[in-house]
Scaffold this motif. Structure first.
Motif, PDB file in Angstrom:
ATOM      1  N   ALA A 100     -56.476  21.050  41.085  1.00 63.13           N
ATOM      2  CA  ALA A 100     -56.077  20.166  39.991  1.00 63.13           C
ATOM      3  C   ALA A 100     -56.097  18.706  40.426  1.00 63.13           C
ATOM      4  O   ALA A 100     -56.487  17.816  39.663  1.00 63.13           O
ATOM      5  CB  ALA A 100     -54.679  20.552  39.515  1.00 63.13           C
ATOM      6  N   GLN A 101     -55.701  18.456  41.664  1.00 60.32           N
ATOM      7  CA  GLN A 101     -55.640  17.092  42.183  1.00 60.32           C
ATOM      8  C   GLN A 101     -57.026  16.472  42.264  1.00 60.32           C
ATOM      9  O   GLN A 101     -57.244  15.334  41.829  1.00 60.32           O
ATOM     10  CB  GLN A 101     -54.987  17.132  43.559  1.00 60.32           C
ATOM     11  N   LYS A 110     -52.706   9.915  32.502  1.00 61.68           N
ATOM     12  CA  LYS A 110     -52.175   9.016  31.474  1.00 61.68           C
ATOM     13  C   LYS A 110     -52.307   7.543  31.811  1.00 61.68           C
ATOM     14  O   LYS A 110     -52.149   6.699  30.930  1.00 61.68           O
ATOM     15  CB  LYS A 110     -50.700   9.341  31.214  1.00 61.68           C
ATOM     16  N   ILE A 111     -52.551   7.222  33.069  1.00 62.65           N
ATOM     17  CA  ILE A 111     -52.643   5.811  33.453  1.00 62.65           C
ATOM     18  C   ILE A 111     -54.007   5.474  34.044  1.00 62.65           C
ATOM     19  O   ILE A 111     -54.722   4.605  33.541  1.00 62.65           O
ATOM     20  CB  ILE A 111     -51.518   5.456  34.459  1.00 62.65           C
ATOM     21  N   PRO A 130     -48.375   9.305  49.487  1.00 58.83           N
ATOM     22  CA  PRO A 130     -47.371  10.148  48.811  1.00 58.83           C
ATOM     23  C   PRO A 130     -47.966  11.193  47.874  1.00 58.83           C
ATOM     24  O   PRO A 130     -47.250  11.709  47.024  1.00 58.83           O
ATOM     25  CB  PRO A 130     -46.572   9.104  48.023  1.00 58.83           C
ATOM     26  N   PHE A 131     -49.256  11.496  48.021  1.00 56.78           N
ATOM     27  CA  PHE A 131     -49.917  12.454  47.126  1.00 56.78           C
ATOM     28  C   PHE A 131     -50.284  13.741  47.850  1.00 56.78           C
ATOM     29  O   PHE A 131     -51.242  14.418  47.468  1.00 56.78           O
ATOM     30  CB  PHE A 131     -51.194  11.838  46.536  1.00 56.78           C
ATOM     31  N   PHE A 160     -47.261  13.009  39.484  1.00 56.62           N
ATOM     32  CA  PHE A 160     -48.596  12.824  40.057  1.00 56.62           C
ATOM     33  C   PHE A 160     -49.684  13.054  39.012  1.00 56.62           C
ATOM     34  O   PHE A 160     -50.639  12.275  38.891  1.00 56.62           O
ATOM     35  CB  PHE A 160     -48.750  13.799  41.223  1.00 56.62           C
ATOM     36  N   MET A 161     -49.553  14.102  38.212  1.00 58.33           N
ATOM     37  CA  MET A 161     -50.534  14.383  37.168  1.00 58.33           C
ATOM     38  C   MET A 161     -50.479  13.341  36.052  1.00 58.33           C
ATOM     39  O   MET A 161     -51.515  12.935  35.514  1.00 58.33           O
ATOM     40  CB  MET A 161     -50.297  15.784  36.593  1.00 58.33           C
ATOM     41  N   ASN A 162     -49.268  12.891  35.699  1.00 57.45           N
ATOM     42  CA  ASN A 162     -49.149  11.848  34.677  1.00 57.45           C
ATOM     43  C   ASN A 162     -49.835  10.565  35.116  1.00 57.45           C
ATOM     44  O   ASN A 162     -50.490   9.883  34.315  1.00 57.45           O
ATOM     45  CB  ASN A 162     -47.673  11.564  34.379  1.00 57.45           C
TER      46      ASN A 162
END
Length: 420
Positions: A164-165, A327-328, A224-225, A321-323
Motif C-alpha cells: 500500500a505504501q 489527500k495531500i 518516520p514512514f 500516513f495514508m491520508n
C-alpha cells in the motif's frame, strides 16, 4: 520546446569499459552503504547525546564492516513452515533492482578514461527516469514475497503495508517527475542535467521537489514512514523470519535504495553533477573529474536528511500516513502539474512568461485561500460543538462495543435499576 537530448555518446563504449563502469557503480554503492550505516549511528548518537560505535577500528569506523562479516557468518535459520523457493528468492528480488536503477544515473560529464572518451554514466535512455521508476517498483515484490512466504502473520502484515505504501507514494513521485519532464522537454537523465546548466529545478519547481522528497522517504520505508517494519507493532515487519545473509540483503537493499533516490533527487532538482554556487564561477568546476565530487556531496546531503528525520521524528500512525499520501501529496502534485503544463502551453504559444505566471499565481492563491477557509470553518464547527464532557458525566454502557469492557477511571458502572 527544448531540443531532444543528445544520446549519441552512449552505446559505443568497449566491453572492458562497460564492465569497469558497472563494477565501479557496484563498489561505490557497497562502500556508500558501509559509510552511511556508520554515519547514521554516529549522527544519531550525537543528536541524542550518546557515544555511538567506538570500539571496532579507530573511532568505531570498522563497525559496519564487522557487522556485515558477522551477518554473513551467522547460521541461516529457515523456519519449517515457509515456502522455501520463494523465501530464498525474496531477498534477491529486493536487492537486485536497487543496484540496477543506478545504471542511468549521471556522475559527471564526458571524460577521458585510459584514452577513451566516455560520459561518466553507464548508459542512458530516452526514458531514463521512467526506467528508474519501473526498476525500483520491482523491489517491492521482494518485500511482498518475503512476508507471504514466511508463513507468519506479522511478516504478512508488514508486506501488505509495504504494498500500500509503494502504490500510494509512487503516484505522487511520478507526478513530481512529470513537472520536470514538462520543463526539461526530455525524460533522459543526462538531458535533464544539461537543462539545469543555468538554474536548478529546485528553484523553478519547488513544489515538485518537496513532494518528491516526502515521497522518497515513504518509498524507502524509512522513519518516520517505516510502517512495514514497525518494531512496536509487527516485531520486525516483513523480515521477521529472516536471519544471517538473507537479512543482510534486505538491509543492503534499503540503504542502496536510499542512495538511489538521493541520486535521483540530485539529478532532477539539484543540477546533477553541476557545481553549486559559488564554485560554478570557476571555469573548470564542471569539467574533468571535479563534477563527481559535487555529485557525491549532494547525494550525502540527502543521506544526512534521512538520518536527521530518523533521529528526530516519531513514527506516524498508518491512517495518518495514508491520508498524507492520498489527500495531500497526490492532489497537490496534480494541481502543480496542471499549473506547469498551462505555463508551458502559453509560453509555447508566444505569451509573456511573467504575465502567465502572474495569472497562475492569482488562481493558485485563490484556491489556497479557499482551502484555508474550509479548514478554519471545519475547526470552528468542532469548537462550536462544545467541550468534551468529562468521564464522570458520561453514561457508561459496558456493552457499547458489542462485548463487555471494564469502566474507565472516573466512570461508574450503572446500577441494576438503570438496566431494568
Amino acid at each position: 520546446m527544448s531540443a531532444p537530448a543528445d544520446l549519441s555518446a552512449y552505446g559505443h563504449d568497449p566491453l572492458w569499459l562497460i564492465v569497469a563502469k558497472a563494477l565501479v557503480i557496484f563498489v561505490f554503492l557497497l562502500l556508500t552503504t558501509l559509510v552511511a550505516i556508520y554515519a547514521e549511528r554516529k549522527v544519531m548518537a550525537r543528536m541524542q547525546m550518546r557515544v555511538g560505535p567506538n570500539r571496532v577500528g579507530p573511532r568505531g569506523m570498522l563497525q559496519s564492516l564487522a557487522d556485515g562479516v558477522k551477518l554473513a557468518l551467522k547460521e541461516g535459520i529457515t523456519p519449517a513452515g515457509v515456502d522455501k523457493p520463494i523465501y530464498m528468492l525474496a531477498p534477491i528480488i529486493a536487492v537486485v533492482p536497487a543496484f540496477m536503477a543506478f545504471a542511468v544515473v549521471p556522475f559527471g560529464p564526458e571524460v577521458s578514461i585510459f584514452g577513451t572518451w566516455s560520459p561518466l554514466q553507464l548508459t542512458d535512455l530516452p526514458v531514463g527516469v521512467l526506467y528508474i521508476l519501473a526498476v525500483t517498483s520491482i523491489g517491492v515484490y521482494g518485500i511482498v514475497l518475503a512476508g507471504w512466504s514466511s508463513g507468519s502473520t506479522y511478516p504478512l502484515l508488514g508486506a501488505l503495508r509495504s504494498t500500500a505504501q509503494v502504490i500510494s507514494y509512487e503516484v505522487a513521485m511520478g507526478l513530481s517527475f512529470a513537472a520536470v519532464f514538462l520543463y526539461a522537454g526530455t525524460m533522459s537523465t543526462s538531458g535533464i542535467v544539461s537543462a539545469q546548466e543555468g538554474t536548478w529545478y529546485v528553484f523553478l519547481l519547488l513544489p515538485s521537489f518537496l513532494i518528491y522528497v516526502t515521497a522518497m522517504v515513504g518509498e524507502t520505508n524509512r522513519a518516520p514512514f517505516d510502517l512495514p517494519e514497525a518494531e512496536g507493532e509487527l516485531v520486525g515487519g516483513f523480515h521477521t523470519e529472516y536471519s544471517s545473509l538473507k537479512f543482510a540483503m534486505f538491509m543492503l537493499a534499503e540503504y542502496v535504495n536510499m542512495v538511489t533516490v538521493s541520486a535521483l533527487a540530485t539529478t532532477l532538482f539539484l543540477g546533477g553533477w553541476h557545481a553549486p554556487f559559488p564554485l560554478n564561477l570557476w571555469d573548470g568546476a564542471n569539467s574533468g573529474w571535479w563534477p563527481v565530487l559535487w555529485f557525491i556531496g549532494k547525494v550525502w546531503f540527502f543521506l544526512f536528511v534521512f538520518i536527521w528525520l530518523r533521529s528526530t521524528l516519531p513514527r506516524l500512525r498508518y491512517d495518518q500516513f495514508m491520508n498524507l499520501g492520498w489527500k495531500i501529496l497526490i492532489p497537490g502534485a496534480l494541481v502543480w502539474v496542471m499549473t506547469i503544463a498551462t505555463v508551458r502551453a502559453f509560453r509555447n504559444a508566444g505569451y509573456n512568461t511573467w504575465l502567465v505566471l502572474l495569472c497562475v499565481g492569482v488562481v493558485l492563491g485563490i484556491a489556497l485561500l479557499i482551502l484555508v477557509a474550509n479548514v478554519f470553518r471545519s475547526r470552528r464547527r468542532e469548537v462550536g460543538s462544545g467541550p468534551e464532557k468529562p468521564l464522570e458525566s458520561r453514561p457508561f454502557d459496558p456493552m457499547a462495543g458489542g462485548f463487555p469492557v471494564p469502566p474507565m477511571p472516573g466512570h461508574t458502572a450503572p446500577s441494576e435499576d438503570s438496566h431494568a
